[in-house]
Enzyme design. Structure first.
Site, short mmCIF file in Angstrom:
data_model
loop_
_atom_site.label_atom_id
_atom_site.label_comp_id
_atom_site.label_asym_id
_atom_site.label_seq_id
_atom_site.Cartn_x
_atom_site.Cartn_y
_atom_site.Cartn_z
N GLU A 1 -1.59 -5.68 8.44
CA GLU A 1 -0.81 -5.06 9.53
C GLU A 1 -1.46 -5.31 10.89
OE1 GLU A 1 -0.09 -0.89 8.81
OE2 GLU A 1 0.87 -1.27 6.88
N GLU B 1 9.08 -4.39 10.44
CA GLU B 1 9.51 -3.09 9.91
C GLU B 1 10.07 -2.20 11.02
OE1 GLU B 1 6.80 -1.21 7.21
OE2 GLU B 1 7.93 0.67 7.19
N ASP C 1 0.84 -1.20 0.00
CA ASP C 1 0.00 0.00 0.00
C ASP C 1 0.88 1.26 0.00
OD1 ASP C 1 0.87 -0.21 2.59
OD2 ASP C 1 -1.10 -0.07 3.53
N SER C 2 2.20 1.05 -0.01
CA SER C 2 3.12 2.16 -0.24
C SER C 2 2.89 2.75 -1.64
CB SER C 2 4.58 1.73 -0.07
OG SER C 2 4.85 0.56 -0.82
N LYS D 1 -1.17 -9.48 2.66
CA LYS D 1 -0.42 -8.99 3.84
C LYS D 1 -1.36 -8.07 4.63
CE LYS D 1 3.19 -5.97 3.72
NZ LYS D 1 2.65 -4.84 4.53
N ASP E 1 -1.10 -6.05 -0.14
CA ASP E 1 -1.53 -5.43 1.12
C ASP E 1 -3.04 -5.24 1.15
OD1 ASP E 1 0.42 -4.89 3.03
OD2 ASP E 1 1.22 -3.21 1.87
O1 KIV Z 1 3.63 -1.16 1.60
C1 KIV Z 1 4.81 -1.52 1.63
O2 KIV Z 1 5.62 -1.23 0.73
C2 KIV Z 1 5.26 -2.29 2.78
C3 KIV Z 1 6.72 -2.55 2.91
C4 KIV Z 1 7.42 -1.35 3.36
C5 KIV Z 1 7.00 -3.72 3.77
O3 KIV Z 1 4.46 -2.67 3.58
#
Ligand code: KIV
Length: 271
Positions: free
Chosen positions: A122, A189, A51-52, A120, A90
């Site tokens: 969190e 992280e 989600d980055s 993924k 994510d």
């Molecule tokens: O969203 C992302 O890129 C991440 C990484 C930094 C692990 O969660």
């Protein structure tokens, strides 16, 4: 026989075996077809549609604004470019936190509509029921502990997490819970390297670190950061393998000069 069936795909089981064999796991982000193709060809084991993308692709300050539909669009593009790596996506902010049914619905949409291989998510104990729901539905889940960017407004800072004993103990307990629930891996992280080692030694599923030292079972970086496309972001943990910011702006400046001076296109570049 299709080309794809000749390539041995990475699965969650491959990652588990890599930990067992003490072979390091590599993961990079990708949000589009072209980068996914490059990263897969370079030989990474897993690709994270993080989600980055909210920061890197859309220019938001945090990961919070990205929507489920936008994550699905990125995941679809990545899946089309990948023939070997495991594709992990994510779950974005607001699509799973306090409602296990909503978590399942969001994850199923990603899996069905993109063809990705895993999700993924969190958090630890607080989202136990959401994780259970996904795993009961047969969806492979990767955890994410430590600096979890979707909670940035609760943390108030992007500084290293779990330096204090209480938070470190909670993180260890959460990692053990994720293992017990059936997660196939956990991203750690921005936590102290010694804590990441402790976690890595205390669970049988792989840890994948970002700013968590060298004792994790694998490492993940944001692709755009590791190729140096992003000049403003320089955390201590980041190693830049290219300086694409300089190279790309240099190439663009050269192109502008060449067009302005009628150097481009020349005779060989014309019909
Ligand atoms: O969203 C992302 O890129 C991440 C990484 C930094 C692990 O969660």
């Amino acid at each position: 026989m299709s080309v794809h069936s000749e390539i041995k795909r990475v699965t969650t089981e491959t990652l588990r075996k890599m930990k067992f064999d003490k072979e390091k796991i590599t993961m990079l982000t990708a949000y589009d077809y072209t980068v996914a193709k490059l990263v897969d060809a370079g030989g990474v084991d897993a690709i994270l549609v993080g989600d980055s993308a909210s920061n890197v692709m859309a220019g938001h300050e945090t990961t919070l604004p990205i929507t489920l539909d936008q994550m699905i669009y990125h995941a679809q593009s990545v899946v089309r470019g990948v023939s070997r790596a495991l594709v992990v996506v994510d779950l974005p902010f607001g699509t799973y936190q306090s409602d296990p049914q909503m978590a399942l619905h969001s994850a199923v949409r990603i899996m069905k509509e993109s063809g990705a291989h895993a999700i993924k998510i969190e958090g630890g104990k607080e989202i136990e029921d959401s994780i259970k729901n996904l795993i009961n539905a047969g969806i492979p889940v990767c955890g994410h502990l430590g600096l979890t960017p979707q909670s940035i407004y609760q943390f108030g800072t992007y500084k290293v997490r779990a330096k204090e004993e209480e938070e470190a103990q909670k993180l260890i307990a959460d990692a053990q819970l994720l293992e017990k629930l059936g997660c196939f891996a956990v991203v750690l992280e921005k936590i102290p390297a010694a804590l990441a080692k402790k976690v890595t030694d205390s669970i049988s599923i792989p840890t994948i670190g970002i700013g968590a030292g060298s004792d994790c079972d694998g490492q993940v970086l944001v692709f755009h950061d590791m190729v140096g496309m992003n000049k403003g972001f320089s955390p201590k943990f980041l190693r830049r393998y290219l300086d694409l910011y300089e190279q790309i702006t240099g190439a663009v400046s050269q192109y502008v000069r060449d067009v302005k001076t009628s150097d481009f296109p020349n005779q060989n570049e014309s019909y």
